[in-house]
Write an enzyme that holds these catalytic residues in place. Structure first.
Site, PDB file in Angstrom:
ATOM      1  N   LYS A 146      18.224  68.602  49.596  1.00 33.66           N
ATOM      2  CA  LYS A 146      17.805  69.970  49.879  1.00 33.66           C
ATOM      3  C   LYS A 146      17.500  70.725  48.588  1.00 33.66           C
ATOM      4  O   LYS A 146      16.524  71.484  48.514  1.00 33.66           O
ATOM      5  CB  LYS A 146      18.881  70.700  50.682  1.00 33.66           C
ATOM      6  CG  LYS A 146      18.956  70.281  52.135  1.00 33.66           C
ATOM      7  CD  LYS A 146      17.679  70.641  52.883  1.00 33.66           C
ATOM      8  CE  LYS A 146      17.784  70.408  54.361  1.00 33.66           C
ATOM      9  NZ  LYS A 146      16.564  70.814  55.103  1.00 33.66           N
ATOM     10  N   TYR A 189      22.583  64.485  51.012  1.00 29.83           N
ATOM     11  CA  TYR A 189      21.950  65.533  51.810  1.00 29.83           C
ATOM     12  C   TYR A 189      21.796  66.813  51.002  1.00 29.83           C
ATOM     13  O   TYR A 189      20.695  67.382  50.913  1.00 29.83           O
ATOM     14  CB  TYR A 189      22.768  65.807  53.068  1.00 29.83           C
ATOM     15  CG  TYR A 189      22.331  67.055  53.798  1.00 29.83           C
ATOM     16  CD1 TYR A 189      21.143  67.078  54.512  1.00 29.83           C
ATOM     17  CD2 TYR A 189      23.106  68.213  53.758  1.00 29.83           C
ATOM     18  CE1 TYR A 189      20.724  68.224  55.174  1.00 29.83           C
ATOM     19  CE2 TYR A 189      22.703  69.362  54.420  1.00 29.83           C
ATOM     20  CZ  TYR A 189      21.515  69.362  55.128  1.00 29.83           C
ATOM     21  OH  TYR A 189      21.104  70.504  55.775  1.00 29.83           O
ATOM     22  N   SER A 241      19.947  74.537  52.593  1.00 25.98           N
ATOM     23  CA  SER A 241      21.327  74.405  53.056  1.00 25.98           C
ATOM     24  C   SER A 241      22.298  74.925  52.013  1.00 25.98           C
ATOM     25  O   SER A 241      22.051  74.808  50.803  1.00 25.98           O
ATOM     26  CB  SER A 241      21.640  72.934  53.342  1.00 25.98           C
ATOM     27  OG  SER A 241      23.014  72.752  53.580  1.00 25.98           O
TER      28      SER A 241
END
Length: 322
Positions: free
Chosen positions: A145, A141, A117
């Site tokens: 990643k 998040y 991402s």
């Protein structure tokens, strides 16, 4: 030859499975349906209802289906919610990737494409983000990643695992009439749901230092993204050396107001968006270069903004709430 697609019943994953099919490659889907849709996977594609945290189950299924490579998309993908649920996010994304790598190592599966991402970059004032832009994730998040990339890199050093990670921002549109974005947080489905209910879509912040005062972001069509995943896995299976990371960027951002105008044109619904205050932490502009991916993965923006909006509208679920 078979390719495992984790999260293959999700919005992006299902498009990747369809792209593999068009390329003449067999796929197997593993998905626990926590956010995916069983009907996104065609009956002829083997489907495994399983959490990737179940390492033993993964080993059994990967062995049974004779998997040669993995495209890893499964994970908890909501950056904002991850701030409220960091333990869950780390468990799903870091724990899941670790479990998958363990299963792959046990079976000697030697290639993986990781769906990373652009959240790994965090807020940046750089006009055009490249793969050399320093990372600075600002949510669990984004952190998860980046850690996933590190784990895959370290496993490659230890075992010779062939790999690459694909970083991208906002994925929109639809390449198939039965596949749609059902996220409760992404801009396109939020706008579509609002219009379907007779409500006014909202713009958060109209006083940014951008040409029209609204945030500028990098939007890419999901079908283009899926093709890049397929190209990457094919090159790895052919034994080619790829860069550890690629940005799948447009190189040219689109503002939120431009999206609203495109939505009005595509839908035929004449509306004036509601204007609200900025959301905390929203940078004025984030756009990435895709030059490296163009060089190695035949990455192209094959769809215009109008294509993105029109395809998303056509593929919307009947009640626009699914």
């Amino acid at each position: 030859m078979a390719i495992l697609v984790t999260g293959g019943a999700g919005y992006i994953g299902a498009h990747v499975v369809r792209a593999l099919e068009r390329a003449g490659l067999d796929s197997v889907v593993v998905d626990d349906l926590s956010s995916g849709h069983r009907d996104f996977v065609r009956p002829e594609v083997p489907f495994i209802d399983l959490s990737i945290l179940d390492t033993k189950g993964l080993v059994e299924q990967l062995s049974r289906h004779r998997i040669d490579a993995v495209i890893h998309l499964a994970g908890f993908k909501y950056a904002g919610v991850s701030v409220e649920r960091p333990v869950h996010t780390w468990q799903q994304n870091v724990g899941g990737t670790l479990s998958l790598l363990e299963a792959m190592a046990e079976l000697g599966i030697g290639a993986i494409v990781f769906s990373s991402s652009a959240a790994v970059y965090g807020t940046t004032d750089i006009d055009l983000v490249t793969e050399d832009t320093p990372t600075g994730p600002e949510s669990p998040y984004g952190e998860s990643k980046l850690v996933g990339e590190w784990m895959i890199r370290d496993q490659a050093v230890a075992t010779g695992l062939r790999h690459t990670s694909l970083r991208y921002f906002n994925v929109v549109g639809s390449g198939e009439p039965d596949l749609y974005d059902s996220s409760p947080h992404n801009l396109f489905p939020l706008v579509i749901r609002a219009l379907s209910r007779g409500e006014r879509p909202r713009i958060n912040g109209t006083d940014y230092p951008t040409p029209d005062g609204t945030c500028v972001r990098d939007y890419v069509h999901v079908a283009d993204l899926a093709e890049a995943h397929v190209t990457a896995v094919r090159r790895l299976l052919d034994g080619d050396e790829l860069e550890p990371v690629y940005n799948l960027g447009s190189g040219d951002g689109v503002s939120v107001r431009q999206i609203m105008q495109a939505v009005a044109t595509a839908t035929g619904v004449d509306f004036e968006p509601e204007e609200a205050d900025r959301r905390p932490g929203d940078p004025a502009r984030i756009v990435a270069s895709g030059e490296r991916a163009t060089r190695d993965l035949d990455w192209k923006m094959r769809h215009t903004l109008d294509d993105m909006v029109a395809s998303a509208w056509r593929a919307r679920p009947g009640d626009a709430t699914a």
